[in-house]
Write a protein that holds these residues in place. Structure first.
Motif, PDB file in Angstrom:
ATOM      1  N   GLN A 111       0.937  -1.281  -0.018  1.00 47.79           N
ATOM      2  CA  GLN A 111      -0.121  -0.009  -0.089  1.00 47.79           C
ATOM      3  C   GLN A 111       0.840   1.252  -0.185  1.00 47.79           C
ATOM      4  O   GLN A 111       0.454   2.321  -0.707  1.00 47.79           O
ATOM      5  CB  GLN A 111      -1.036  -0.094   1.057  1.00 47.79           C
ATOM      6  N   GLU A 112       1.996   1.058   0.605  1.00 46.76           N
ATOM      7  CA  GLU A 112       3.009   2.282   0.504  1.00 46.76           C
ATOM      8  C   GLU A 112       3.596   2.432  -0.897  1.00 46.76           C
ATOM      9  O   GLU A 112       3.532   3.777  -1.224  1.00 46.76           O
ATOM     10  CB  GLU A 112       4.150   2.011   1.513  1.00 46.76           C
ATOM     11  N   THR A 124      -2.472   7.011   9.047  1.00 50.15           N
ATOM     12  CA  THR A 124      -1.864   6.054   8.273  1.00 50.15           C
ATOM     13  C   THR A 124      -1.228   6.582   7.031  1.00 50.15           C
ATOM     14  O   THR A 124      -0.109   6.033   6.868  1.00 50.15           O
ATOM     15  CB  THR A 124      -2.915   4.682   8.020  1.00 50.15           C
ATOM     16  N   TYR A 148       2.622   6.569   6.096  1.00 49.26           N
ATOM     17  CA  TYR A 148       3.155   6.134   4.722  1.00 49.26           C
ATOM     18  C   TYR A 148       4.154   7.156   4.296  1.00 49.26           C
ATOM     19  O   TYR A 148       4.927   6.858   3.735  1.00 49.26           O
ATOM     20  CB  TYR A 148       2.014   5.760   3.995  1.00 49.26           C
ATOM     21  N   ARG A 190       7.473   7.234   5.911  1.00 48.67           N
ATOM     22  CA  ARG A 190       8.370   5.997   5.522  1.00 48.67           C
ATOM     23  C   ARG A 190       8.764   6.329   4.053  1.00 48.67           C
ATOM     24  O   ARG A 190       9.984   5.894   3.781  1.00 48.67           O
ATOM     25  CB  ARG A 190       7.693   4.854   5.662  1.00 48.67           C
TER      26      ARG A 190
END
Length: 367
Positions: A25-26, A62, A66, A69
């Motif tokens: 998902q990232e 969330t 992400y 990151r």
């Protein structure tokens, strides 16, 4: 940095993958930002895309995690993801993005002079596709939401390339490459017609007829539709082995402009010349009598009669490649206008209406 979106997603720095350890998902989030590089994507839209309208509680936090990151993973390689109002933006900064390169390549192909050069440029652009858009990080629903324009542009480029190859007499190449794509997209009747013609000219008439029947069945079952008149006519001509299909159709009274066959000028008013883009008025529409076969022909014809300057024609050709559905609608409108012009409907049949139709692009529409 190089971002590969046209197939499995990858981010490469000097040929080295840099996304090891990131969640799917990232990677998907980064892919969406790369697809919109240089434009801010609101957080709400990112949430909607990543969870397909079914976001869990805390989705906004969330997404923020992400982004953190991604910044940590890509920052050392010169990739910058900026916060813009309530959204995020991936700075292009000279990064190579294959989707952008594809769009640029299609524009260059449309504007190129000479059929061989245009084919070469279409080859280079289409070769950038390694599979479905974001094949390993996007599901079909997401792909349909973010990739429709690119997918349509890919099909339009394949259609134009096939038309050029047929004009150059390279039907066996088209027969080898196009039918599978035509079966995947039976709604694109130009793909189907060019595939059938290439198969027929390659001595594979049975395959051409089989393709038509397969496409007809799919249209009925999936779209509750029948093949169009031109496709049905082609089917009949292949079935009876019309000798005229065995060679490229070059009109008798024609000139070649920007790779398009245009009717000879008769020296009349441009409105009358527009009527000459359709031969056989009042009788049966014979194969090959329609000069306005596509939007490209319409734009080139307008430039040929000095209704539009060359720069405007090039711009319209580029936008037609980017917006094929709108181009089809405009072409149909032009044909309706031509019918009114031929019948001399005083309300519709004025040259000013034709110019308005062709120049509407300055106001934001396709033409």
């Amino acid at each position: 940095m190089e971002f590969q979106l046209l197939g499995p997603f990858a981010a490469l720095h000097q040929g080295r993958p840099v996304l090891t350890g990131l969640r799917r998902q990232e990677r998907c989030l980064l892919a969406v930002l790369a697809l919109e590089a240089g434009r801010a994507v609101p957080t709400g839209r990112l949430i909607d895309l990543l969870w397909n309208g079914e976001a869990p509680p805390g989705a906004r936090s969330t997404v923020h995690t992400y982004i953190g990151r991604l910044r940590a993973a890509l920052g050392p390689d010169g990739v910058h993801v900026e916060t813009r109002n309530d959204g995020y933006l991936l700075r292009p900064d000279g990064h190579v993005i294959d989707a952008r390169a594809f769009e640029d390549g299609v524009r260059e192909a449309a504007a190129a002079v000479g059929d061989e050069e245009r084919v070469l440029r279409y080859d280079r652009a289409l070769a950038l596709w390694r599979g479905e858009l974001l094949a390993d990080v996007a599901d079909p629903a997401l792909r349909d939401r973010i990739g429709q324009r690119l997918a349509a542009l890919r099909l339009s480029a394949a259609e134009e390339r096939a038309r050029l190859l047929l004009t150059l007499g390279r039907h066996e190449q088209v027969a080898a490459e196009l039918p599978a794509l035509a079966e995947e997209h039976p709604e694109r009747e130009r793909l189907v017609a060019d595939s059938m013609l290439a198969l027929h000219r390659s001595g594979r008439s049975a395959d051409a007829l089989r393709l038509y029947r397969s496409v007809s069945g799919t249209l009925r079952s999936a779209f509750d539709a029948e093949p169009g008149r031109d496709l049905r006519t082609l089917y009949d001509r292949v079935r009876r082995d019309d000798p005229a299909l065995r060679r490229p159709e070059a009109p008798t009274y024609a000139v070649r402009v920007r790779g398009e066959w245009l009717p000879w000028n008769t020296g009349g008013d441009p409105a009358l010349e527009f009527c000459n883009t359709y031969a056989g008025w009042g009788g049966e529409r014979l194969p090959g009598s329609e000069w306005l076969r596509g939007y490209r022909t319409l734009a080139v014809w307008a430039g040929h009669l000095d209704l539009l300057d060359d720069r405007t024609v090039t711009r319209l050709l580029r936008r037609a490649e980017e917006r094929p559905e709108e181009a089809s609608a405009v072409l149909e409108g032009a044909r309706e206008f031509r019918s009114a012009l031929y019948g001399w409907d005083d309300e519709l049949a004025t040259l000013e209406n034709l110019l308005t139709l062709l120049r509407r692009g300055d106001g934001g529409a396709l033409v």
